[in-house]
Design an enzyme around this catalytic site. Structure first.
Site, PDB file in Angstrom:
ATOM      1  N   GLY A 286      48.485 -11.652  89.138  1.00 51.37           N
ATOM      2  CA  GLY A 286      49.293 -11.367  90.311  1.00 51.37           C
ATOM      3  C   GLY A 286      50.294 -12.418  90.730  1.00 51.37           C
ATOM      4  O   GLY A 286      51.001 -12.231  91.729  1.00 51.37           O
ATOM      5  N   LYS A 288      53.243 -13.487  89.417  1.00 56.24           N
ATOM      6  CA  LYS A 288      54.640 -13.067  89.398  1.00 56.24           C
ATOM      7  C   LYS A 288      54.883 -11.943  90.401  1.00 56.24           C
ATOM      8  O   LYS A 288      55.940 -11.883  91.039  1.00 56.24           O
ATOM      9  CB  LYS A 288      55.045 -12.649  87.982  1.00 56.24           C
ATOM     10  CG  LYS A 288      55.010 -13.807  86.978  1.00 56.24           C
ATOM     11  CD  LYS A 288      55.420 -13.358  85.593  1.00 56.24           C
ATOM     12  CE  LYS A 288      55.383 -14.513  84.605  1.00 56.24           C
ATOM     13  NZ  LYS A 288      54.021 -15.025  84.383  1.00 56.24           N
ATOM     14  N   ASP A 331      47.759   1.770  82.273  1.00 56.12           N
ATOM     15  CA  ASP A 331      48.103   1.209  80.973  1.00 56.12           C
ATOM     16  C   ASP A 331      49.592   1.424  80.739  1.00 56.12           C
ATOM     17  O   ASP A 331      50.059   2.568  80.673  1.00 56.12           O
ATOM     18  CB  ASP A 331      47.283   1.892  79.882  1.00 56.12           C
ATOM     19  CG  ASP A 331      47.420   1.212  78.528  1.00 56.12           C
ATOM     20  OD1 ASP A 331      48.470   0.582  78.274  1.00 56.12           O
ATOM     21  OD2 ASP A 331      46.484   1.315  77.718  1.00 56.12           O
ATOM     22  N   ASP A 348      55.346  -8.866  81.609  1.00 56.67           N
ATOM     23  CA  ASP A 348      54.777 -10.145  81.187  1.00 56.67           C
ATOM     24  C   ASP A 348      53.644  -9.794  80.230  1.00 56.67           C
ATOM     25  O   ASP A 348      52.503  -9.600  80.631  1.00 56.67           O
ATOM     26  CB  ASP A 348      54.267 -10.907  82.414  1.00 56.67           C
ATOM     27  CG  ASP A 348      53.681 -12.261  82.054  1.00 56.67           C
ATOM     28  OD1 ASP A 348      53.827 -12.689  80.891  1.00 56.67           O
ATOM     29  OD2 ASP A 348      53.063 -12.891  82.932  1.00 56.67           O
ATOM     30  N   CYS A 401      54.249 -15.915  77.339  1.00 61.50           N
ATOM     31  CA  CYS A 401      53.967 -17.347  77.412  1.00 61.50           C
ATOM     32  C   CYS A 401      53.685 -17.846  76.001  1.00 61.50           C
ATOM     33  O   CYS A 401      52.574 -18.290  75.686  1.00 61.50           O
ATOM     34  CB  CYS A 401      52.789 -17.624  78.343  1.00 61.50           C
ATOM     35  SG  CYS A 401      52.560 -19.381  78.644  1.00 61.50           S
TER      36      CYS A 401
END
Length: 463
Positions: A286, A288, A331, A348, A401
């Site tokens: 949570g 972002k 999903d 992300d 990332c």
């Protein structure tokens, strides 16, 4: 009257025997061992387990700092430590008792990389072994660590291992060789390769995000300094951010400055048409979504989704008190909302996490090249779902990332090859951030920016 028997002349009087007292175990070293044990035995994450142990054991600040250095350092240096130990143990390391191997790593790290006198490193590790495993194992640990100490420090051992090329660089910087190769590809050569690898080994600063508090006020409250790249970032030199009133109140939070830029990329992207519905499609836990909720213009509805119910619950906690938001268990590969429902979509995507090796030192040894392919399939499917969720003229920010080419450029390029997708350059949206360009995409690096190695791509649906 019965007399007590006489003692022979010159013989001292016998006293009742007492049990031998052992010195108490070193709290910092025991805590570091417990972190290594949790990682190897249960797949724990050191950055989650260590703070918990430090709170429970109330170590003095100096001992807590030493435990942190030991645990993170030994986990990070595992490959180099194992290369040394394999030369000194008369059986494959995999055949050792797992606890013994962790103790050997802990002791060897002190000898090779810290300014701990060899006798202290050996003696304290032997004491730990005797208490945790048993006397028999302590003999092995004593013998092996004395050989490690005889061989010298890391530099001396690198010479004895006679490694060359990528193998030597991997051992010198505590990375698997496949990551060395992947970083070279991502950087486009060798010029910055060693600096990038070494930056993965540096202890990261704590970054705060000012969501519903003025950044200057947060910097004053925390004793930190404003971050150089995000207008919401504050960087701390130390301390426990969880004790800050703004963090406890939810007005601020711990969030890497690179993650902040990834969220701001979506908010800053040029848009054609209406701008009233935003989606964070893989929102857990949570961070972002929390920043997007804080920076969105008035009238924008934010939907945050995650397929894992427990992660969706974390998002609900982050967004508690925010107006005009909803959190869904969904999903992103099979979106429950109609196609084209959103104006802006942040993806992300789940990834190897190789961009955050500073914060999770064990990940470099836990991940393998075989992990990348299945994650790329997932990322590709999620990006297809995100592009289906955005309307024509809307934008998708694809973020991972990781700097690994397969998870970043390759996934974005495949989406950009579609005839209904256009790539928007990232760098112009971060004019004050030097060195962010990676072709038309964006890439942050620890050695350049002091952030996690976040990749960012911006894609627009054209029809």
């Amino acid at each position: 009257m019965t007399r007590p028997p006489r003692r022979p002349a010159g013989r001292p009087e016998r006293r009742p025997s007492r049990p031998t007292r052992r010195a108490p175990l070193d709290g910092a070293r025991l805590t570091a061992y417990d972190v290594l044990d949790g990682v190897s035995a249960r797949g724990a994450y050191a950055n989650l387990l260590l703070p918990q142990l430090l709170r429970e054991r109330s170590l003095e600040p100096r001992d807590a700092a030493f435990a942190t250095q030991l645990a993170y350092g030994a986990l990070r240096a595992q490959g180099t430590l194992d290369a040394v130990l394999a030369r000194l143990v008369d059986r494959p390391l995999a055949d050792l008792d797992r606890r013994v191997l962790d103790l050997l790593r802990l002791g060897a790290y002190q000898v090779l990389d810290l300014r701990v006198p060899a006798h202290a490193a050996v003696t304290t590790t032997v004491d730990l072994t005797r208490a945790i495993v048993g006397t028999g194992a302590s003999g092995l640990v004593n013998a092996v660590l004395r050989k490690v100490a005889t061989g010298g420090d890391r530099a001396a051992w690198l010479g004895q291992l006679a490694a060359e090329g990528d193998r030597r660089l991997a051992l010198a910087t505590d990375h698997p060789e496949w990551i060395v190769s992947a970083w070279r590809e991502a950087l486009g050569g060798d010029d910055e390769l060693e600096a990038a690898l070494l930056a993965d080994d540096a202890a990261p600063e704590v970054h705060l995000v000012a969501r519903h508090v003025d950044r200057a006020a947060l910097a004053e409250e925390s004793g930190g300094t404003p971050g150089p790249w995000s207008p919401h970032a504050v960087r701390l030199g130390g301390g426990d951010p969880g004790r800050l009133p703004s963090v406890r109140a939810g007005a601020a939070a711990v969030q890497d400055e690179g993650s902040q830029l990834a969220a701001l990329l979506l908010a800053r992207a040029p848009l054609e048409g209406p701008d009233v519905r935003w989606l964070d499609v893989c929102a857990g836990p949570g961070g972002k979504a929390g920043l997007l909720a804080a920076v969105r213009p008035a009238g924008v509805h934010l939907t945050a989704a995650d397929r894992a119910p427990h992660r969706a619950e974390l998002v609900r906690g982050t967004l508690a008190g925010e107006d005009d938001v909803e959190v869904l268990v969904a999903d992103g590969r099979e979106p429950p909302w109609p196609p084209g429902s959103f104006d802006r979509v942040l993806l992300d995507a789940p990834c190897t996490g190789l961009g955050a090796l500073r914060r999770r030192p064990e990940v470099r040894w836990r991940r393998t090249p075989e992990d990348v392919g299945p994650l790329v399939e997932l990322q590709t499917a999620l990006l297809d779902g995100a592009l289906a969720s955005v309307r024509p003229g809307g934008v998708v920010a694809y973020v991972t990332c990781s700097p690994h080419a397969a998870e970043t450029v390759d996934v974005a390029d495949a989406a950009a090859a579609r005839d209904d997708v256009e790539v928007l350059p990232v760098a112009p949206l971060f004019a004050g951030v030097p060195g962010v360009e990676r072709g038309p995409y964006g890439q942050l690096w620890p050695h350049r920016h002091g952030t996690d190695a976040m990749f960012m791509a911006l894609l627009r649906r054209t029809r």
